[in-house]
Scaffold this active site. Structure first.
Site, PDB file in Angstrom:
ATOM      1  N   HIS A 102       2.706   0.027  -0.066  1.00 34.01           N
ATOM      2  CA  HIS A 102       2.809   0.862   1.137  1.00 34.01           C
ATOM      3  C   HIS A 102       2.748   0.008   2.393  1.00 34.01           C
ATOM      4  CE1 HIS A 102      -1.426   0.577  -0.069  1.00 34.01           C
ATOM      5  NE2 HIS A 102      -1.717   0.536   1.219  1.00 34.01           N
ATOM      6  N   HIS A 104       1.430   0.280   6.325  1.00 31.17           N
ATOM      7  CA  HIS A 104       0.607   1.025   7.283  1.00 31.17           C
ATOM      8  C   HIS A 104       1.305   0.993   8.638  1.00 31.17           C
ATOM      9  CE1 HIS A 104      -3.308   0.977   4.986  1.00 31.17           C
ATOM     10  NE2 HIS A 104      -2.741  -0.069   4.410  1.00 31.17           N
TER      11      HIS A 104
HETATM   12  P1  AMP Z   1      -4.645  -0.429   1.291  1.00 37.42           P
HETATM   13  O1  AMP Z   1      -6.078  -0.855   1.397  1.00 37.42           O
HETATM   14  O2  AMP Z   1      -3.687  -1.223   2.098  1.00 37.42           O
HETATM   15  O3  AMP Z   1      -4.292  -0.340  -0.163  1.00 37.42           O
HETATM   16  O4  AMP Z   1      -4.589   0.999   1.930  1.00 37.42           O
HETATM   17  C1  AMP Z   1      -4.759   2.179   1.233  1.00 37.42           C
HETATM   18  C2  AMP Z   1      -4.793   3.280   2.261  1.00 37.42           C
HETATM   19  O5  AMP Z   1      -4.601   4.489   1.583  1.00 37.42           O
HETATM   20  C3  AMP Z   1      -6.113   3.378   3.024  1.00 37.42           C
HETATM   21  O6  AMP Z   1      -5.847   3.284   4.416  1.00 37.42           O
HETATM   22  C4  AMP Z   1      -6.647   4.751   2.632  1.00 37.42           C
HETATM   23  O7  AMP Z   1      -7.280   5.400   3.703  1.00 37.42           O
HETATM   24  C5  AMP Z   1      -5.382   5.471   2.207  1.00 37.42           C
HETATM   25  N1  AMP Z   1      -5.538   6.540   1.221  1.00 37.42           N
HETATM   26  C6  AMP Z   1      -6.244   6.493   0.071  1.00 37.42           C
HETATM   27  N2  AMP Z   1      -6.114   7.658  -0.606  1.00 37.42           N
HETATM   28  C7  AMP Z   1      -5.290   8.445   0.137  1.00 37.42           C
HETATM   29  C8  AMP Z   1      -4.767   9.766  -0.014  1.00 37.42           C
HETATM   30  N3  AMP Z   1      -5.062  10.523  -1.079  1.00 37.42           N
HETATM   31  N4  AMP Z   1      -3.942  10.250   0.951  1.00 37.42           N
HETATM   32  C9  AMP Z   1      -3.640   9.504   2.029  1.00 37.42           C
HETATM   33  N5  AMP Z   1      -4.111   8.261   2.244  1.00 37.42           N
HETATM   34  C10 AMP Z   1      -4.918   7.732   1.309  1.00 37.42           C
END
Ligand code: AMP
Ligand code: ZN
Length: 142
Positions: A102, A104
């Site tokens: 993903h 951000h």
């Molecule tokens: P990363 O640490 O780059 O893998 O980021 C994962 C992101 O996913 C974090 O910013 C979390 O807040 C977000 N996240 C985790 N679970 C969910 C969810 N169910 N819906 C939306 N965002 C999520």
């Protein structure tokens, strides 16, 4: 479509977990980060499960970045931040916590520190309001 049954973002793609979607096409999905680091924090994912940027082709990466570029513009128009940060983490040691690729999109506001990464749930009504604003901005530029 390649899905990992234990992956929360694959569950979102399938509609088995809730999300506030700002964008969807056949390959990619954009939705509100549930623990936003700033107001208007959006995630952009490929629908096909891949853990890291290294697990997709250059063409798939290019498509994801094209969508990220478009959504970042909509976030900027909707939220009117002072700056916009893009981030993409590969591997736990790089800070990745959800192992589905993903980007951000994190709006930055002058004088405001970022909330800690993946630490505090956002208020649902506020997230919904930001989602609607970003969707409307996307519509305006489409
Ligand atoms: P990363 O640490 O780059 O893998 O980021 C994962 C992101 O996913 C974090 O910013 C979390 O807040 C977000 N996240 C985790 N679970 C969910 C969810 N169910 N819906 C939306 N965002 C999520
Ligand atoms: Zn997945």
């Amino acid at each position: 479509m390649n899905h990992d049954p234990n992956c929360i973002f694959c569950m979102i793609v399938r509609g088995d977990a809730p999300s506030l979607k700002v964008y969807e096409d056949e390959d990619c999905l954009g939705f509100m980060d549930i623990m936003p680091q700033s107001e208007g924090h959006v995630l952009v994912i490929p629908k096909r499960h891949a853990a890291q940027i290294f697990d997709v082709s250059a063409d798939e990466a290019a498509k994801l970045i094209r969508v990220t570029h478009e959504l970042a513009g909509a976030v900027r128009n909707a939220m009117q931040p002072d700056g916009v940060m893009l981030a993409q983490l590969n591997g736990a040691d790089a800070g990745q916590t959800v192992f589905h690729l993903h980007f951000h999109i994190v709006p930055r506001y002058a004088g405001q520190k970022l909330a800690l990464h993946a630490s505090k749930m956002g208020d649902t009504e506020t997230l919904k309001t930001h989602c609607e604003k970003i969707r409307a901005a996307l519509h305006d530029t489409a």
